[in-house]
Write a protein that holds these residues in place. Structure first.
Motif, mmCIF file in Angstrom:
data_model
loop_
_atom_site.group_PDB
_atom_site.id
_atom_site.type_symbol
_atom_site.label_atom_id
_atom_site.label_comp_id
_atom_site.label_asym_id
_atom_site.label_seq_id
_atom_site.Cartn_x
_atom_site.Cartn_y
_atom_site.Cartn_z
ATOM 1 N N ASP A 121 -1.440 19.717 58.363
ATOM 2 C CA ASP A 121 -0.219 19.740 59.169
ATOM 3 C C ASP A 121 0.224 21.185 59.397
ATOM 4 O OD1 ASP A 121 1.095 20.580 56.845
ATOM 5 O OD2 ASP A 121 2.288 18.760 56.640
ATOM 6 N N SER A 122 1.399 21.353 59.970
ATOM 7 C CA SER A 122 1.882 22.693 60.315
ATOM 8 C C SER A 122 2.054 23.587 59.091
ATOM 9 C CB SER A 122 3.180 22.619 61.106
ATOM 10 O OG SER A 122 4.192 21.991 60.341
ATOM 11 N N LEU A 153 -1.410 24.843 58.373
ATOM 12 C CA LEU A 153 -1.781 25.882 59.336
ATOM 13 C C LEU A 153 -1.099 27.198 59.000
ATOM 14 C CD1 LEU A 153 -1.651 23.924 62.709
ATOM 15 C CD2 LEU A 153 -3.681 24.610 61.413
ATOM 16 N N ASN A 154 0.166 27.108 58.605
ATOM 17 C CA ASN A 154 0.923 28.302 58.226
ATOM 18 C C ASN A 154 0.235 29.027 57.076
ATOM 19 O OD1 ASN A 154 2.935 29.917 56.747
ATOM 20 N ND2 ASN A 154 4.357 29.146 58.259
ATOM 21 N N VAL A 189 -7.041 20.328 65.662
ATOM 22 C CA VAL A 189 -5.771 21.058 65.586
ATOM 23 C C VAL A 189 -6.012 22.565 65.582
ATOM 24 C CG1 VAL A 189 -5.406 21.133 63.065
ATOM 25 C CG2 VAL A 189 -3.459 20.994 64.583
ATOM 26 N N LEU A 190 -7.090 23.021 64.965
ATOM 27 C CA LEU A 190 -7.409 24.453 64.988
ATOM 28 C C LEU A 190 -7.737 24.908 66.408
ATOM 29 C CD1 LEU A 190 -9.567 24.822 61.752
ATOM 30 C CD2 LEU A 190 -7.236 25.657 62.115
ATOM 31 N N ARG A 191 -8.473 24.106 67.137
ATOM 32 C CA ARG A 191 -8.829 24.452 68.516
ATOM 33 C C ARG A 191 -7.641 24.335 69.460
ATOM 34 N NH1 ARG A 191 -13.965 25.592 68.449
ATOM 35 N NH2 ARG A 191 -15.300 24.656 66.884
ATOM 36 N N THR A 192 -6.834 23.291 69.293
ATOM 37 C CA THR A 192 -5.672 23.091 70.159
ATOM 38 C C THR A 192 -4.669 24.233 70.015
ATOM 39 O OG1 THR A 192 -5.922 20.693 70.049
ATOM 40 C CG2 THR A 192 -3.758 21.518 70.689
ATOM 41 N N THR A 193 -4.497 24.730 68.799
ATOM 42 C CA THR A 193 -3.556 25.822 68.560
ATOM 43 C C THR A 193 -4.155 27.197 68.846
ATOM 44 O OG1 THR A 193 -4.192 25.922 66.221
ATOM 45 C CG2 THR A 193 -2.283 24.538 66.791
ATOM 46 N N GLY A 194 -5.460 27.256 69.079
ATOM 47 C CA GLY A 194 -6.119 28.532 69.329
ATOM 48 C C GLY A 194 -6.485 29.291 68.068
ATOM 49 N N LEU A 195 -6.223 28.708 66.915
ATOM 50 C CA LEU A 195 -6.519 29.391 65.655
ATOM 51 C C LEU A 195 -8.012 29.468 65.375
ATOM 52 C CD1 LEU A 195 -3.643 27.991 63.424
ATOM 53 C CD2 LEU A 195 -3.827 30.251 64.489
ATOM 54 N N ASP A 196 -8.788 28.625 66.033
ATOM 55 C CA ASP A 196 -10.230 28.682 65.845
ATOM 56 C C ASP A 196 -10.794 30.051 66.206
ATOM 57 O OD1 ASP A 196 -9.533 27.927 68.566
ATOM 58 O OD2 ASP A 196 -11.673 27.623 68.909
#
Length: 108
Positions: A52-53, A56-57, A85-92
């Motif tokens: 979850d968020s 990610l944080n 979720v990693l790809r959707t947020t761009g964190l990938d």
């Protein structure tokens, strides 16, 4: 969570969910590895099925903390919802390592 060290890398293998209930322990583990001088930290998410968020944080903070100490922090093994979720947020683009950079817990 399980931490192993090999070939100058620290590998943290997480299981289950990285969420509000588990993120504090993970944050402490990752911060302590960087503070102890580990130069290459790999987070293996092969056995993680939810993030979850707050999770990610923790991953973003670990990445930034490692960079501030001239260390690397990468993620491997993400699949399904976690990969999404990693790809959707761009964190990938920052967190997921390429195939030549290392491997999953089974490969290290």
């Amino acid at each position: 969570m399980h931490t192993t060290r090999q070939d100058g890398r620290a590998l943290i293998a997480a299981r289950g969910s990285i969420d509000l209930h588990s993120s504090d322990d993970l944050r402490e583990r990752l911060t302590s590895l960087v503070d102890a001088g580990e130069e290459h930290i790999i987070m293996d998410l092969t056995a993680v099925d939810f993030c979850d968020s707050s999770g990610l944080n923790v991953l973003v903070r670990a990445y930034k903390h490692a960079r501030a100490h001239d260390a690397t922090f990468t993620v491997t093994g993400a699949y399904g919802r976690v990969d999404n979720v990693l790809r959707t947020t761009g964190l990938d683009r920052f967190l997921i390592q390429g195939p030549a950079a290392g491997g999953t817990a089974a490969e290290v």
